[in-house]
Design an enzyme around this catalytic site. Structure first.
Site, PDB file in Angstrom:
ATOM      1  N   LEU A  32      33.368  29.666  40.118  1.00 43.16           N
ATOM      2  CA  LEU A  32      32.125  30.356  40.437  1.00 43.16           C
ATOM      3  C   LEU A  32      32.173  31.089  41.777  1.00 43.16           C
ATOM      4  O   LEU A  32      31.685  32.210  41.899  1.00 43.16           O
ATOM      5  CB  LEU A  32      30.959  29.360  40.431  1.00 43.16           C
ATOM      6  N   ASN A  33      32.762  30.457  42.801  1.00 50.25           N
ATOM      7  CA  ASN A  33      32.746  31.055  44.138  1.00 50.25           C
ATOM      8  C   ASN A  33      33.589  32.319  44.244  1.00 50.25           C
ATOM      9  O   ASN A  33      33.448  33.081  45.199  1.00 50.25           O
ATOM     10  CB  ASN A  33      33.204  30.041  45.181  1.00 50.25           C
ATOM     11  N   TYR A  34      34.501  32.538  43.284  1.00 51.54           N
ATOM     12  CA  TYR A  34      35.247  33.790  43.239  1.00 51.54           C
ATOM     13  C   TYR A  34      34.545  34.702  42.235  1.00 51.54           C
ATOM     14  O   TYR A  34      35.048  34.963  41.149  1.00 51.54           O
ATOM     15  CB  TYR A  34      36.699  33.560  42.814  1.00 51.54           C
TER      16      TYR A  34
END
Length: 228
Positions: free
Chosen positions: A173-175
């Site tokens: 998710l963070n990428y």
């Protein structure tokens, strides 16, 4: 592999270890003696100081610098990600290096190893589901505004498809990668939701519906509430 004298590729190994450096050196030199890790290669710091390091802050800068965001700075880039479950064949890695060399400066690939304590936490215990069974996470990162280079990154991502997680092809998710879908214009958010959250996505939708039914907090890939 052999590299032509006119070509270049840089390999940089870095990571974080929670513990004393002498313990790390013992483990690394036993498991990976070819790296030749030494005490001078280790930097001892607190967790908050590592945040400065990852943000490329100058050594010795005050922690107060984290309170000020440089909104006027622009670093255009494109990011994609993959999860690896089975070992990648050596021949594939050889071809991967060649493709990266061809892409040139600005292309970065980062592998984050998984395992350890993560293997003992159920994938349904927290929203983050990528736990037991994963060898590492791949981050594909390209500093560029050039559409042709962004497309070359997408082709590299396509090349890796047979060697990473499948059904779904999972992502971190963070990428944030809008290529895998958005929830705008009535699109099916369950497609990217399954990639980020696997079986937890439907539970997250129910929570979202309960605490934010009007979808006040939203972005292109936020959890959507159920239709009223």
């Amino acid at each position: 592999m052999s590299v032509d004298k006119n070509e270049s590729i840089q390999f940089q190994f870095f990571g974080q270890y929670l513990g004393q450096s002498h313990t790390l050196l013992s483990i690394m030199n036993q498991q990976f003696p070819e790296l030749g890790l030494q005490q001078k290669d280790c930097i001892k710091s607190s967790w908050i100081e590592t945040t400065l390091y990852w943000d490329n802050k100058p050594k010795g800068i005050s922690l107060d610098s984290l309170l000020y965001r440089m909104l006027n700075e622009s670093f255009p880039f494109k990011v994609k990600s993959d999860y690896v479950i089975t070992p990648i064949p050596k021949a594939v890695l050889e071809e991967l290096w060649k493709k990266m060399i061809k892409m040139g400066m600005g292309m970065i690939m980062q592998w984050n190893p998984y395992g350890g304590r993560m293997n003992h936490i159920s994938e349904s215990e927290t929203p983050f589901p990528h736990r037991s069974g994963y060898k590492f996470l791949i981050q594909y990162w390209y500093y560029t505004q050039d559409d042709s280079k962004v497309e070359s990154l997408r082709k590299l991502y396509d090349f890796m498809a047979p060697h990473v997680s499948q059904s779904p092809r999972e992502a971190f998710l963070n990428y944030r990668d809008l290529d895998i879908g958005t929830n705008q214009n009535g699109a099916n958010s369950s497609i990217f939701g399954a990639k980020y959250f696997k079986g937890n996505f439907e539970r997250l939708v129910r929570v979202k519906t309960k605490v934010d039914p009007d979808n006040f907090f939203r972005n292109e890939q936020s959890i959507p509430p159920l239709p009223k």
